[in-house]
Design a protein around this motif. Structure first.
Motif, mmCIF file in Angstrom:
data_model
loop_
_atom_site.group_PDB
_atom_site.id
_atom_site.type_symbol
_atom_site.label_atom_id
_atom_site.label_comp_id
_atom_site.label_asym_id
_atom_site.label_seq_id
_atom_site.Cartn_x
_atom_site.Cartn_y
_atom_site.Cartn_z
ATOM 1 N N LYS A 172 0.838 -1.192 0.000
ATOM 2 C CA LYS A 172 0.000 0.000 0.000
ATOM 3 C C LYS A 172 0.874 1.242 0.000
ATOM 4 N N MET A 173 0.397 2.251 -0.630
ATOM 5 C CA MET A 173 1.118 3.522 -0.639
ATOM 6 C C MET A 173 1.047 4.151 0.755
ATOM 7 N N HIS A 174 2.222 4.553 1.303
ATOM 8 C CA HIS A 174 2.271 5.188 2.620
ATOM 9 C C HIS A 174 2.305 6.701 2.431
ATOM 10 N N ARG A 175 1.352 7.356 3.019
ATOM 11 C CA ARG A 175 1.275 8.813 2.903
ATOM 12 C C ARG A 175 1.939 9.446 4.111
ATOM 13 N N ARG A 176 2.896 10.308 3.868
ATOM 14 C CA ARG A 176 3.662 10.932 4.934
ATOM 15 C C ARG A 176 2.873 12.051 5.590
ATOM 16 N N SER A 177 2.916 12.084 6.933
ATOM 17 C CA SER A 177 2.224 13.141 7.661
ATOM 18 C C SER A 177 3.106 14.386 7.727
ATOM 19 N N ARG A 178 2.491 15.540 7.564
ATOM 20 C CA ARG A 178 3.207 16.814 7.629
ATOM 21 C C ARG A 178 2.876 17.589 8.903
ATOM 22 N N SER A 179 2.109 16.966 9.794
ATOM 23 C CA SER A 179 1.684 17.677 10.997
ATOM 24 C C SER A 179 2.417 17.213 12.250
ATOM 25 N N GLY A 180 3.463 16.386 12.108
ATOM 26 C CA GLY A 180 4.247 15.961 13.258
ATOM 27 C C GLY A 180 5.104 17.097 13.789
ATOM 28 N N CYS A 181 5.659 16.899 14.990
ATOM 29 C CA CYS A 181 6.497 17.946 15.581
ATOM 30 C C CYS A 181 7.802 18.068 14.800
ATOM 31 N N PHE A 182 8.396 19.233 14.847
ATOM 32 C CA PHE A 182 9.610 19.489 14.072
ATOM 33 C C PHE A 182 10.808 18.720 14.630
ATOM 34 N N THR A 183 10.781 18.365 15.897
ATOM 35 C CA THR A 183 11.887 17.581 16.451
ATOM 36 C C THR A 183 11.904 16.187 15.847
ATOM 37 N N CYS A 184 10.739 15.528 15.757
ATOM 38 C CA CYS A 184 10.672 14.204 15.125
ATOM 39 C C CYS A 184 10.982 14.296 13.636
ATOM 40 N N ARG A 185 10.553 15.360 12.987
ATOM 41 C CA ARG A 185 10.878 15.522 11.566
ATOM 42 C C ARG A 185 12.359 15.727 11.370
ATOM 43 N N LEU A 186 13.009 16.418 12.316
ATOM 44 C CA LEU A 186 14.462 16.581 12.232
ATOM 45 C C LEU A 186 15.168 15.239 12.392
ATOM 46 N N ARG A 187 14.655 14.385 13.295
ATOM 47 C CA ARG A 187 15.242 13.061 13.517
ATOM 48 C C ARG A 187 14.789 12.037 12.495
ATOM 49 N N ARG A 188 13.835 12.403 11.617
ATOM 50 C CA ARG A 188 13.249 11.492 10.631
ATOM 51 C C ARG A 188 12.625 10.278 11.311
ATOM 52 N N LYS A 189 11.887 10.571 12.386
ATOM 53 C CA LYS A 189 11.199 9.532 13.133
ATOM 54 C C LYS A 189 9.698 9.788 13.086
ATOM 55 N N LYS A 190 8.932 8.696 13.263
ATOM 56 C CA LYS A 190 7.488 8.818 13.253
ATOM 57 C C LYS A 190 7.024 9.525 14.519
ATOM 58 N N CYS A 191 6.085 10.434 14.373
ATOM 59 C CA CYS A 191 5.574 11.221 15.498
ATOM 60 C C CYS A 191 4.110 10.861 15.726
ATOM 61 N N ASP A 192 3.738 10.621 16.990
ATOM 62 C CA ASP A 192 2.341 10.311 17.287
ATOM 63 C C ASP A 192 1.478 11.566 17.405
ATOM 64 N N GLU A 193 2.123 12.753 17.234
ATOM 65 C CA GLU A 193 1.432 14.041 17.200
ATOM 66 C C GLU A 193 0.647 14.306 18.479
ATOM 67 N N GLY A 194 1.151 13.826 19.616
ATOM 68 C CA GLY A 194 0.511 14.099 20.895
ATOM 69 C C GLY A 194 0.724 15.539 21.319
ATOM 70 N N LYS A 195 -0.219 16.116 21.991
ATOM 71 C CA LYS A 195 -0.163 17.499 22.454
ATOM 72 C C LYS A 195 -0.252 17.531 23.985
ATOM 73 N N PRO A 196 0.513 18.359 24.676
ATOM 74 C CA PRO A 196 1.439 19.354 24.103
ATOM 75 C C PRO A 196 2.782 18.767 23.688
ATOM 76 N N MET A 197 3.074 17.504 24.089
ATOM 77 C CA MET A 197 4.335 16.858 23.722
ATOM 78 C C MET A 197 4.035 15.483 23.164
ATOM 79 N N CYS A 198 4.723 15.119 22.098
ATOM 80 C CA CYS A 198 4.552 13.776 21.557
ATOM 81 C C CYS A 198 5.255 12.769 22.471
ATOM 82 N N LYS A 199 4.949 11.518 22.270
ATOM 83 C CA LYS A 199 5.460 10.475 23.157
ATOM 84 C C LYS A 199 6.976 10.350 23.060
#
Length: 656
Positions: free
Chosen positions: A20-47
């Motif tokens: 299946k085609m995996h669609r990348r999320s653009r709403s993760g935190c910038f720290t996880c995006r910097l590390r190229r890791k999956k973000c659970d997008e938890g607020k106020p802090m991801c896991k």
């Protein structure tokens, strides 16, 4: 005949896995995006950020758009992760080894968020001055062993003992003539390791707990830095209060009439906290117990100044007309008594320190209290400063101290508190009138020698920036005397280069809170210095012939200054009142619809009405409203200077 193997590339192959085609999320935190890791997008802090003790940022950070800053941020994140993993590994090893928790701290739970390396607790003060703004967070997390040559052989191996948290409750009760006036209570949290017997690896005094200033608001966590106050006794003031380990009873005997006791109580409980907020952050309790209370006890003139200021502040809060009139009379009575005491001391020509201390209080205390429209008779600040400059010369406080000797000494060789306060008033006060500071030559010599005046520890701005603002004020004085445009532009260019030399490296401006929510004094000083640096550049550009706020470089400076305000704590317990001069310079150059005006209004909304219209801050807000109104009437064709508005309105305020 062997059966043919199915072709994995065949689209009709039933053995081909279902992809299946995996669609990348653009709403993760910038720290996880910097590390190229999956973000659970938890607020106020991801896991992931919460587990690793990282700063979780959903708002686009300043370092994201710059490749070099992004690379440096990635290294900082790696160091924090390595630090956290090492901590978890140590906990696991100690749990397998059966290490017991100290019996007195059995209630504490070790967490990676409050982790602190043992080398941080034993950092020698002489290795890197706590007054320097070049402090490196990464080096603080992993200090090289060569920084501790005297203790390298005696210190235990790092990460040998399990971490734990210590909560220290501080209670301080102030008594005036054996009558309790105020009771303060605060809680500080310290993180450290379970040590062996203390005398086996460190000299006495190295593991003393340093105070942490707690912020009640929920803040965005930043990477760990142990909040360290400046060295006690940095200024030539009275000894600091005892260490905050037990309840402290501060007994002060002040000779005062019973009728004036409510004014004294009001000053101690409501006015004192408004005067030196940055100094109080750097050295908790020093402003109150080391400066003000001893002066109230021994300096009669200083006492009258405090009582007059208390009456002015109380009057600004009072709604009862009869009580307001009584406070008006109290203000006038004590102000006259203070001036009479100063004049008597000057005629005796013996003790110059006491009248200097009181006259500086007359200037500085009035900047913290009073409404702009209170119409109280007050002597102009520059008339008081003429007395201050004369007393400074008599006391010879302008002596240049060798920077290496100054860094190692306290007492007579340390920066004079009165001279530091004089310098702050002199430099910024000179910009109020467009003239050279009285002690401009003194600041120029100190800048060349590299000697600190204690301005950063007292007010939060690096001494070098203040020295350069002094040079800018001198240049404006020469411009008003008729300096030609070519020479003026050459001097402006030279000062601009000098300001550029003070620019820190990338990432110097950051959230001033540690991972535990404690306010970091050094980081706050870096952020406030950045604000003053932008304001100084705007002030310098305003001296160029043909200056107009709509110019592109001014707009860029205002935008950068407005963005940096994000890193200054706001609200009733914030530090907006410490930025009156930068707000004045930047606000007078902000055109309608600018980002600075929008952010400035947001910060005003977070303050209460009492703080918005109190002291120099309230007078600055009133002036900016008039400046914006005059420039709107002019249609943007001619820029109306804030100093012209002050002269038209007959205002002679010290806006610092």
């Amino acid at each position: 005949m062997a059966a043919a193997k199915p072709n994995p590339l065949d689209m009709n192959n039933p053995l081909k896995p279902n992809s299946k085609m995996h669609r990348r999320s653009r709403s993760g935190c910038f720290t996880c995006r910097l590390r190229r890791k999956k973000c659970d997008e938890g607020k106020p802090m991801c896991k992931a950020c919460r587990h690793l003790g990282l700063q979780c940022e959903y708002k686009r950070p300043m370092w994201w758009s710059n490749t070099e800053q992004r690379r440096q941020q990635k290294e900082v994140v790696k160091n924090i992760i390595r630090h956290t993993k090492l901590n978890e590994k140590t906990e696991k090893m100690m749990s397998l080894g059966g290490a017991d928790t100290p019996p007195t701290l059995s209630h504490s739970v070790p967490t990676s968020d409050t982790y602190s390396d043992i080398l941080d607790r034993t950092r020698a003060a002489s290795v890197e001055s706590p007054h320097s703004l070049s402090f490196d967070v990464v080096d603080h997390i992993h200090p090289p062993m060569m920084h501790y040559p005297g203790y390298a052989a005696a210190l235990p191996p790092p990460n040998l003992f399990s971490p734990y948290d210590v909560d220290v409750k501080t209670e301080r009760q102030t008594f005036v003539n054996d009558v309790p006036t105020r009771r303060d209570s605060s809680m500080s949290t310290f993180s450290t390791f379970q040590p062996p017997p203390f005398a086996t690896f460190a000299p006495s005094g190295l593991m003393d707990a340093w105070p942490v200033t707690e912020e009640p608001e929920q803040v965005t966590p930043a990477e760990w830095e142990l909040p360290v106050t400046t060295d006690v006794g940095y200024f030539d003031v009275h000894p600091p209060p005892p260490p905050p380990t037990t309840t402290t009873r501060q007994a002060v005997m002040i000779d005062i009439d019973e009728a004036d006791r409510p004014l004294l109580d009001h000053f101690l409980n409501h006015v004192l906290r408004l005067i030196f907020p940055v100094f109080e952050l750097n050295q908790p309790g020093m402003a109150r117990d080391g400066l003000v209370l001893p002066a109230l006890e021994t300096n009669r003139c200083y006492l009258h100044v405090a009582l007059s200021v208390a009456a002015r502040h109380w009057k600004s809060l009072e709604c009862d007309p009869s009580r307001s009139e009584e406070l008006h009379n109290d203000f006038s009575r004590h102000q006259v008594a203070a001036v009479r005491e100063v004049c008597g001391a000057l005629e005796r020509d013996t003790d110059h320190a006491a009248p200097l201390e009181a006259t500086l209080a007359m200037i500085m205390f009035q900047c913290a209290v009073g409404r702009p429209d209170d119409a109280l008779p007050a002597i102009a600040w520059h008339q008081h400063f003429q007395v201050v400059s004369d007393l400074v010369h008599r006391l010879d406080l302008c002596a240049i101290v060798d920077p290496q000797h100054q860094q190692q000494q306290s007492g007579p060789d340390a920066p004079s508190f009165n001279m530091a306060l004089t310098s702050w008033i002199d430099i910024l006060g000179a910009t109020m009138h467009g003239r050279s500071p009285v002690f401009a030559h003194h600041y120029r010599e100190k800048h060349l020698v590299g000697t600190s005046s204690g301005l950063c520890e007292l007010m939060g701005c690096d001494d070098r920036i203040m020295y350069l603002i002094s040079e800018m004020a001198c240049l404006e004085g020469l411009k008003r005397e008729g300096m030609d445009d070519i020479s003026l532009c050459e001097h402006v260019r030279g000062l601009g280069l000098r300001v550029g030399e003070t620019e820190p490296g990338p990432g110097a401006v950051d959230y001033p809170y540690s991972a535990t929510g404690a306010l970091r004094p050094r980081q706050l000083a870096r952020n406030m210095t950045a604000i003053f640096r932008f304001a100084a550049r705007i002030y310098l550009c305003s001296l160029i012939p043909g200056y107009h706020p709509s110019q592109a470089n001014i707009v860029d400076l205002l935008t950068n200054l407005a963005e940096t305000l994000e890193f200054i704590p706001g609200g009733p317990d914030g530090y907006d009142q410490c930025l009156v001069w930068p707000y004045l310079i930047a606000g007078s150059a902000a055109v309608e619809g600018s980002s600075f005006r929008r952010i400035f209004q947001n910060r005003l909304d977070r303050l209460g009405d009492e703080q918005i219209m109190s002291g120099s801050f309230g007078r600055m807000v009133r002036l900016l409203e008039e400046v914006w109104h005059e420039n709107e009437l002019a249609g943007g064709q001619v820029h109306v200077h804030w100093r012209d508005v002050m002269q038209q309105r007959g205002w002679d305020d010290l806006l610092i």
